[in-house]
Write an enzyme that holds these catalytic residues in place. Structure first.
Site, short mmCIF file in Angstrom:
data_model
loop_
_atom_site.label_atom_id
_atom_site.label_comp_id
_atom_site.label_asym_id
_atom_site.label_seq_id
_atom_site.Cartn_x
_atom_site.Cartn_y
_atom_site.Cartn_z
N HIS A 57 0.72 -1.21 -0.01
CA HIS A 57 -0.07 -0.01 0.13
C HIS A 57 0.89 1.12 -0.16
O HIS A 57 1.77 1.51 0.95
CB HIS A 57 -0.85 0.12 1.30
N TYR A 185 -8.94 5.45 7.57
CA TYR A 185 -9.21 6.03 9.01
C TYR A 185 -10.06 7.18 9.27
O TYR A 185 -9.86 8.07 8.68
CB TYR A 185 -7.72 6.38 9.61
N PRO A 277 -3.69 0.17 19.06
CA PRO A 277 -3.61 -0.36 17.70
C PRO A 277 -3.62 0.82 16.42
O PRO A 277 -3.33 0.34 15.55
CB PRO A 277 -4.51 -1.32 17.67
N LYS A 281 1.47 -0.43 15.13
CA LYS A 281 2.90 -0.53 15.37
C LYS A 281 3.39 -1.86 16.34
O LYS A 281 4.16 -2.16 16.36
CB LYS A 281 3.35 0.71 16.21
N TYR A 370 4.41 6.62 10.30
CA TYR A 370 3.34 5.23 9.62
C TYR A 370 4.19 4.26 8.99
O TYR A 370 4.05 3.07 9.46
CB TYR A 370 2.19 5.76 8.79
C1 LIG Z 1 -7.03 -8.33 19.39
C2 LIG Z 1 -5.92 -7.60 19.16
C3 LIG Z 1 -5.78 -6.93 18.02
C4 LIG Z 1 -4.50 -6.60 17.60
N1 LIG Z 1 -4.38 -5.76 16.49
C5 LIG Z 1 -3.28 -5.29 16.05
C6 LIG Z 1 -3.22 -4.53 14.84
O1 LIG Z 1 -4.11 -4.16 13.87
N2 LIG Z 1 -1.94 -3.77 14.64
C7 LIG Z 1 -0.87 -4.05 15.44
O2 LIG Z 1 0.23 -3.54 15.11
N3 LIG Z 1 -0.90 -4.83 16.62
C8 LIG Z 1 -2.13 -5.30 16.96
N4 LIG Z 1 -2.03 -5.98 17.87
C9 LIG Z 1 -1.08 -6.19 18.71
C10 LIG Z 1 -0.11 -7.18 18.20
O3 LIG Z 1 -0.70 -8.32 17.93
C11 LIG Z 1 0.99 -7.33 19.35
O4 LIG Z 1 1.84 -6.06 19.45
C12 LIG Z 1 2.16 -8.38 19.15
O5 LIG Z 1 1.38 -9.72 18.70
C13 LIG Z 1 3.03 -8.55 19.95
O6 LIG Z 1 4.06 -9.59 19.64
P1 LIG Z 1 4.72 -10.33 20.88
O7 LIG Z 1 5.36 -11.48 20.18
O8 LIG Z 1 5.22 -9.49 21.80
O9 LIG Z 1 3.32 -10.87 21.68
P2 LIG Z 1 2.31 -12.16 21.39
O10 LIG Z 1 2.11 -12.01 19.80
O11 LIG Z 1 1.15 -12.05 22.16
O12 LIG Z 1 3.19 -13.52 21.67
C14 LIG Z 1 3.29 -13.95 22.90
C15 LIG Z 1 3.14 -15.35 23.10
O13 LIG Z 1 3.63 -15.70 24.36
C16 LIG Z 1 2.84 -16.92 24.64
N5 LIG Z 1 2.62 -16.75 25.99
C17 LIG Z 1 2.18 -16.12 27.09
N6 LIG Z 1 2.32 -16.37 28.22
C18 LIG Z 1 3.05 -17.46 28.28
C19 LIG Z 1 3.84 -18.26 29.32
N7 LIG Z 1 3.60 -18.26 30.41
N8 LIG Z 1 4.67 -19.15 28.66
C20 LIG Z 1 4.82 -19.42 27.29
N9 LIG Z 1 4.44 -18.86 26.35
C21 LIG Z 1 3.35 -17.67 26.77
C22 LIG Z 1 1.52 -16.39 24.03
O14 LIG Z 1 0.52 -17.46 23.93
C23 LIG Z 1 1.75 -15.68 22.79
O15 LIG Z 1 1.81 -16.74 21.84
C24 LIG Z 1 -3.47 -6.48 18.54
C25 LIG Z 1 -3.44 -7.29 19.52
C26 LIG Z 1 -4.59 -7.96 19.95
C27 LIG Z 1 -4.81 -8.52 21.26
#
Ligand SMILES: Cc1cc2nc3c(=O)[nH]c(=O)nc-3n(C[C@H](O)[C@H](O)[C@H](O)COP(=O)(O)OP(=O)(O)OC[C@H]3O[C@@H](n4cnc5c(N)ncnc54)[C@H](O)[C@@H]3O)c2cc1C
Length: 377
Positions: A57, A185, A277, A281, A370
């Site tokens: 995009h 948006y 969100p 980011k 962005y």
């Molecule tokens: C509903 C929703 C919608 C979102 N939409 C957007 C969006 O549109 N754009 C955007 O940029 N961001 C969005 N986000 C945020 C984005 O998804 C997160 O910032 C991103 O996933 C962060 O990645 P991470 O690997 O740090 O955490 P996560 O992706 O949460 O991964 C962490 C992992 O650790 C695992 N875990 C947790 N506790 C334990 C434990 N005790 N032992 C072992 N494993 C464990 C979890 O199951 C998970 O798989 C959204 C988040 C949510 C919840």
């Protein structure tokens, strides 16, 4: 991603995930990849499907007062763009790479416990009916906002900044071709709306709602009515409807943990910070953290010099707060506040949106943040 980057440089790691493989590859969340994230995925050999299925995009559209205003990224941000590619696809690609490499990867691990992070960490967990124990040099706390690693930082030297916004998002996936080529948006007097997409056949739509709302409050009819109201323009643009295949309510928060490390434990991604969100980011910042952490760990394994690891918090927080500010600014500009008896907040928002729609400098500032600041991603 961290385990993949380490593997490419010959550093062994063990990935412990408490959900099942099925669960993590069906969890619908982010979908906007900054250019730096796309470059990282390509550079680490994960760009094949992204190249085929990612939708590039070159801008986004802002809507208010039933009018549209395009922010042209390629023009305004030195040729940089974003790519739409669902987070669950990134996760699938990472799992496939991990499985192919033969690296240790445990799904559905339960009773995960981490100890000894000051000097000699250990992770214990139950897996397939057996107790597993891993002794390691470092623990990367990439376990998201509800994980356990954040709780291992010493309470007396850790500060957790938390801001709860007075609204939430109802998000839906709809089996209908997107009604737009680029993300929209929209800021309407009844609330914010975002029209996004996951593929040429699936639309991703969000509506500002109250944090007190439950899913039952949002019938499919109510969702479509409100999306029409907030997104439609006076030039005849219309929204296509289709079956809603997934629905969720997400609260909106800013969280930053300082410092992001202690002893041999390093936090990355949502374990260390959560952004609203609106700026898309969260996923990008998480991947940028582990890119930095991978560099520091690889450096340590090569030379046993810990200076880059010691600087991890300092180096990341500068960027984390910039991204936190951008996400918070986008949120504040686009979401009418629920309690605005005199209407001054809404008028100020419209003032800012009108400026943004007419000023190339203001648009360039939005665009460069962005798509991701060059050294930031
Ligand atoms: C509903 C929703 C919608 C979102 N939409 C957007 C969006 O549109 N754009 C955007 O940029 N961001 C969005 N986000 C945020 C984005 O998804 C997160 O910032 C991103 O996933 C962060 O990645 P991470 O690997 O740090 O955490 P996560 O992706 O949460 O991964 C962490 C992992 O650790 C695992 N875990 C947790 N506790 C334990 C434990 N005790 N032992 C072992 N494993 C464990 C979890 O199951 C998970 O798989 C959204 C988040 C949510 C919840």
């Amino acid at each position: 991603m961290l385990s993949h980057l380490l593997h490419l440089e010959g550093v062994e790691s063990v990935v412990v995930e408490h959900r099942s493989r099925e669960y993590v590859t069906h969890r619908v969340r982010a979908g906007v990849l900054e250019q730096g994230t796309v470059e990282l995925l390509h550079a680490s050999g994960l760009g094949g499907r992204l190249q085929r299925e990612g939708l590039v995009h070159e801008g986004i559209e802002l809507r208010f007062g039933r009018r549209r205003h395009r922010i042209a990224f390629r023009d305004l941000a030195g040729g940089r763009t974003i790519t739409i590619y669902g987070q669950q696809k990134v996760v699938e690609d990472l799992i496939a790479a991990r499985v192919e490499s033969g690296g240790a990867l445990y799904f559905a691990a339960s009773e995960v416990r981490v100890s000894g992070v000051d000097t000699s960490p250990r992770i214990r967990f139950a897996h397939a009916g057996k107790e597993v124990e891993v002794a390691c040099d470092f623990v990367a706390g990439c376990d998201g906002t509800h994980g356990i690693c954040r709780t291992l930082l010493p309470k007396d030297t850790t500060y957790v900044y938390v801001h709860e916004y007075p609204f939430a998002w109802t998000g839906v996936l709809a089996a209908v071709a997107p009604s737009t080529d680029e993300l929209i948006y929209a800021s309407h007097d009844t609330g914010f709306a975002l029209h996004s997409m996951r593929s040429p056949e699936v639309s991703r739509l969000y509506l500002q709602c109250s944090p007190a709302d439950r899913l039952e409050d949002w019938s499919d009819d109510r969702i479509w009515d409100e999306l029409h109201r907030r997104l439609e323009t006076s030039d005849g643009w219309t929204l296509k409807e289709g079956p809603i295949i997934e629905k969720s309510v997400t609260t909106i928060r800013s969280v930053v943990v300082e410092p992001m490390q202690h002893g041999r434990l390093f936090l990355a991604g949502d374990a260390a910070h959560v952004v609203p969100p609106t700026g898309a980011k969260g996923l990008n910042l998480a991947l940028a953290d582990v890119r930095e952490l991978a560099r520091a760990l690889i450096g340590w394994y090569r030379t046993r010099d810990s200076r880059q690891l010691d600087r991890y918090t300092h180096d990341r927080l500068e960027r984390v707060w910039q991204v936190q500010h951008f996400s918070s600014w986008m949120t504040a500009m686009l979401h009418p506040v629920p309690n605005d008896p005199s209407g001054i907040h809404r008028r100020l928002q419209k003032g800012e949106l009108t400026y943004l729609a007419s000023s190339r400098a203001a648009q360039a500032s939005l665009a460069e943040r962005y798509v991701g600041l060059a050294s930031a991603t």
